[in-house]
Enzyme design. Structure first.
Site, PDB file in Angstrom:
ATOM      1  NE  ARG A 273      42.003 -25.626  44.348  1.00 37.24           N
ATOM      2  CZ  ARG A 273      41.938 -24.313  44.190  1.00 37.24           C
ATOM      3  NH1 ARG A 273      43.031 -23.583  44.324  1.00 37.24           N
ATOM      4  NH2 ARG A 273      40.788 -23.719  43.915  1.00 37.24           N
TER       5      ARG A 273
ATOM      6  CE  LYS B 137      41.060 -26.189  39.662  1.00 36.14           C
ATOM      7  NZ  LYS B 137      39.793 -26.562  40.349  1.00 36.14           N
TER       8      LYS B 137
ATOM      9  CG  HIS C 279      39.140 -30.356  49.179  1.00 31.70           C
ATOM     10  ND1 HIS C 279      39.898 -29.533  48.379  1.00 31.70           N
ATOM     11  CD2 HIS C 279      37.872 -29.863  49.113  1.00 31.70           C
ATOM     12  CE1 HIS C 279      39.128 -28.605  47.835  1.00 31.70           C
ATOM     13  NE2 HIS C 279      37.901 -28.778  48.269  1.00 31.70           N
TER      14      HIS C 279
ATOM     15  NE  ARG D 153      40.515 -25.313  48.650  1.00 29.90           N
ATOM     16  CZ  ARG D 153      41.002 -24.173  48.144  1.00 29.90           C
ATOM     17  NH1 ARG D 153      42.152 -23.701  48.584  1.00 29.90           N
ATOM     18  NH2 ARG D 153      40.341 -23.528  47.191  1.00 29.90           N
TER      19      ARG D 153
ATOM     20  CG  HIS E 109      37.165 -20.498  45.485  1.00 28.54           C
ATOM     21  ND1 HIS E 109      36.439 -20.527  46.653  1.00 28.54           N
ATOM     22  CD2 HIS E 109      37.766 -21.717  45.387  1.00 28.54           C
ATOM     23  CE1 HIS E 109      36.583 -21.698  47.238  1.00 28.54           C
ATOM     24  NE2 HIS E 109      37.381 -22.434  46.484  1.00 28.54           N
TER      25      HIS E 109
ATOM     26  CE1 TYR F  86      35.766 -24.660  51.458  1.00 25.97           C
ATOM     27  CE2 TYR F  86      35.116 -23.536  49.448  1.00 25.97           C
ATOM     28  CZ  TYR F  86      35.888 -24.470  50.102  1.00 25.97           C
ATOM     29  OH  TYR F  86      36.787 -25.229  49.382  1.00 25.97           O
TER      30      TYR F  86
END
Length: 287
Positions: free
Chosen positions: A143, A169, A235, A238, A261, A270
């Protein structure tokens, strides 16, 4: 009694005084911006001579984004609570829904678009460290905020595997292996870091990181001056990383760890086919 630290001060009321809607919202501790939005919506249904629920139901909700409808509904619910109106919140939510979110197909760059992006970046005058961050993102899948805050100690080896060790994150420690292109990008960065930055904001200076918005701003400028898609954002870079790995057969569970994730259902987004692949599949009918 005294309000605790961080608790909004209550509105002081004279005997028999009833708080206005805005005072009521402020007393709930809502932010000034949220209070202003709800108050503006209240003025709208008042000007139209409708009660809040009737005003909400009169809107073309099925044509409106769900996020907008949720905002309007929240304002109405607060108004009903303020007026002590008896209502069923679950029933209200079911009866006032916005349009369903359109399915998002993966919008990663095609190989030709990615090469155009790299060429445009090489020819640009984007300053460091933003240039290095924009070059690195499609090679590491970070990110943009995490890339901006990379510490100087982020480059590590676990065994013989080089990569980036950092807190992502949710303040979770992550290790992302780097391929040759990513390592080369950071190697070039190290060569110019001391002579060109001298402690300036950088992805390797967490005490003074460059902001993610600055990186986005430079990318918007690059989009304007080069023949690359107008939808390109950090993004999306990414997405490019994830899409290239999927196209080369990487398992979804492995990609989940690489992207950081918490849920594989997020990673599964994705795995949807490119819209170009859908078109190519239908074209087989013409053979």
């Amino acid at each position: 009694c005294l309000a605790g630290e961080g608790t909004p001060s209550p509105v002081l009321l004279a005997p028999g005084y009833r708080m206005t809607f805005e005072e009521y919202l402020a007393d709930l501790g809502l932010s000034d911006s949220t209070t202003a939005v709800y108050a503006r919506l209240c003025r709208r249904w008042t000007a139209e001579g409708l009660d809040p629920v009737a005003w909400l139901r009169a809107l073309p909700l099925h044509q409106m984004p769900a996020r907008t409808v949720n905002l309007y509904r929240a304002a109405v619910i607060h108004a009903l609570d303020h007026s002590d109106t008896d209502y069923d919140p679950n029933k209200l939510r079911k009866q006032t829904r916005g349009r369903k979110r359109q399915r998002n197909y993966r919008h990663a760059l095609t190989p030709d678009e990615m090469q155009t992006y790299r060429d445009a970046l090489d020819a640009s005058a984007i300053p460091e460290p933003c240039w290095t961050i924009l070059r690195l993102l499609p090679y590491c899948g970070l990110r943009v905020t995490a890339a901006c805050q990379l510490p100087a100690s982020a480059q590590k080896k676990i065994g013989d595997i080089p990569g980036l060790l950092f807190f992502g994150k949710g303040n979770k420690e992550r290790f992302v292996p780097l391929g040759k292109r990513g390592r080369r990008t950071l190697s070039d960065w190290r060569k110019v870091r001391k002579e060109r930055l001298n402690g300036s904001p950088s992805p390797m200076n967490p005490a003074n990181p460059v902001s993610a918005e600055t990186v986005r701003s430079h990318l918007r400028e690059l989009r304007t001056n080069a023949a690359i898609p107008s939808t390109l954002t950090p993004h999306v870079l990414r997405h490019c990383y994830a899409t290239e790995l999927l196209d080369k057969g990487v398992e979804l569970r492995v990609l989940q760890d690489l992207l950081g994730h918490a849920s594989i259902s997020t990673t599964a987004l994705y795995a949807r086919p490119r819209i170009e692949k859908l078109a190519a599949a239908v074209a087989l009918l013409d053979d």
